[in-house]
Design an enzyme around this catalytic site. Sequence first.
Site, short mmCIF file in Angstrom:
data_model
loop_
_atom_site.label_atom_id
_atom_site.label_comp_id
_atom_site.label_asym_id
_atom_site.label_seq_id
_atom_site.Cartn_x
_atom_site.Cartn_y
_atom_site.Cartn_z
CB CYS A 133 -0.98 -0.03 1.17
SG CYS A 133 -2.37 1.09 0.98
CG HIS A 134 0.01 4.96 1.68
ND1 HIS A 134 -1.26 4.49 1.91
CD2 HIS A 134 -0.13 6.11 0.96
CE1 HIS A 134 -2.13 5.33 1.36
NE2 HIS A 134 -1.48 6.32 0.78
#
Length: 226
Positions: A133-134
């Site tokens: 994800c991030h």
Amino acid sequence: MKILMVLTSHDKLGDTDHKTGFWIEEFAAPYYRFLDENADITLASPAGGQPPIDPNSELEQSQTEATVRFNRDEQAQAVLANTRKLSDVNEQDYDAIFYPGGHGPLWDLVSDSDSISLIEAFWQAGKPVSAVCHAPAVLLNAKTADGEYIISGKAVTGFTNSEETAVGLAEVVPFLLEDALKSRGGQFESAQDWNSLAIQDGMLITGQNPASSEAVAEALLSLLAK
């Protein structure tokens, strides 16, 4: 099989009054996949102790089987509350490294010298490096022994510009992850927003969003089984 999971210690969402941290699904799903394969798991964070959980990841609509399991698991909660300081861990003690996402890493882990050194040590040792994800932001400043960015020329993914826009934070985050990965030479790939996508390129594994967390864990376990 010894796996190091590194979590953010950052809890402030930019200049807003809102809190952030790590996304609980992106920790819980891989944690239990690793645990169920009898992996020896160590949790670490820059500050040590309890890393901040993004409150939005605790909302009802964000719950999954893994988060429900975690919420009932006092032992796992105690382990999470006592992460080791990142400065105290060493690549030589582990077989792989995994970074759960959430917005927090965009502020601290992206430039954390201990994290960058760890990633570079794992990479030079030929050990798997994974993030979802991030969290692929942690790769942005890591370099090979030759001084090239690790992700240069590598197939990578992460939270997309359109997903960031959809959650209303494109103007809040310090940078858009998709753009940043491309700027370092990453060959960015993505699925439709919110669909699962895990990409493996050699010893590098990245996942696009929370729905991709278990797929990244599976890919890591497959690499370790070889």
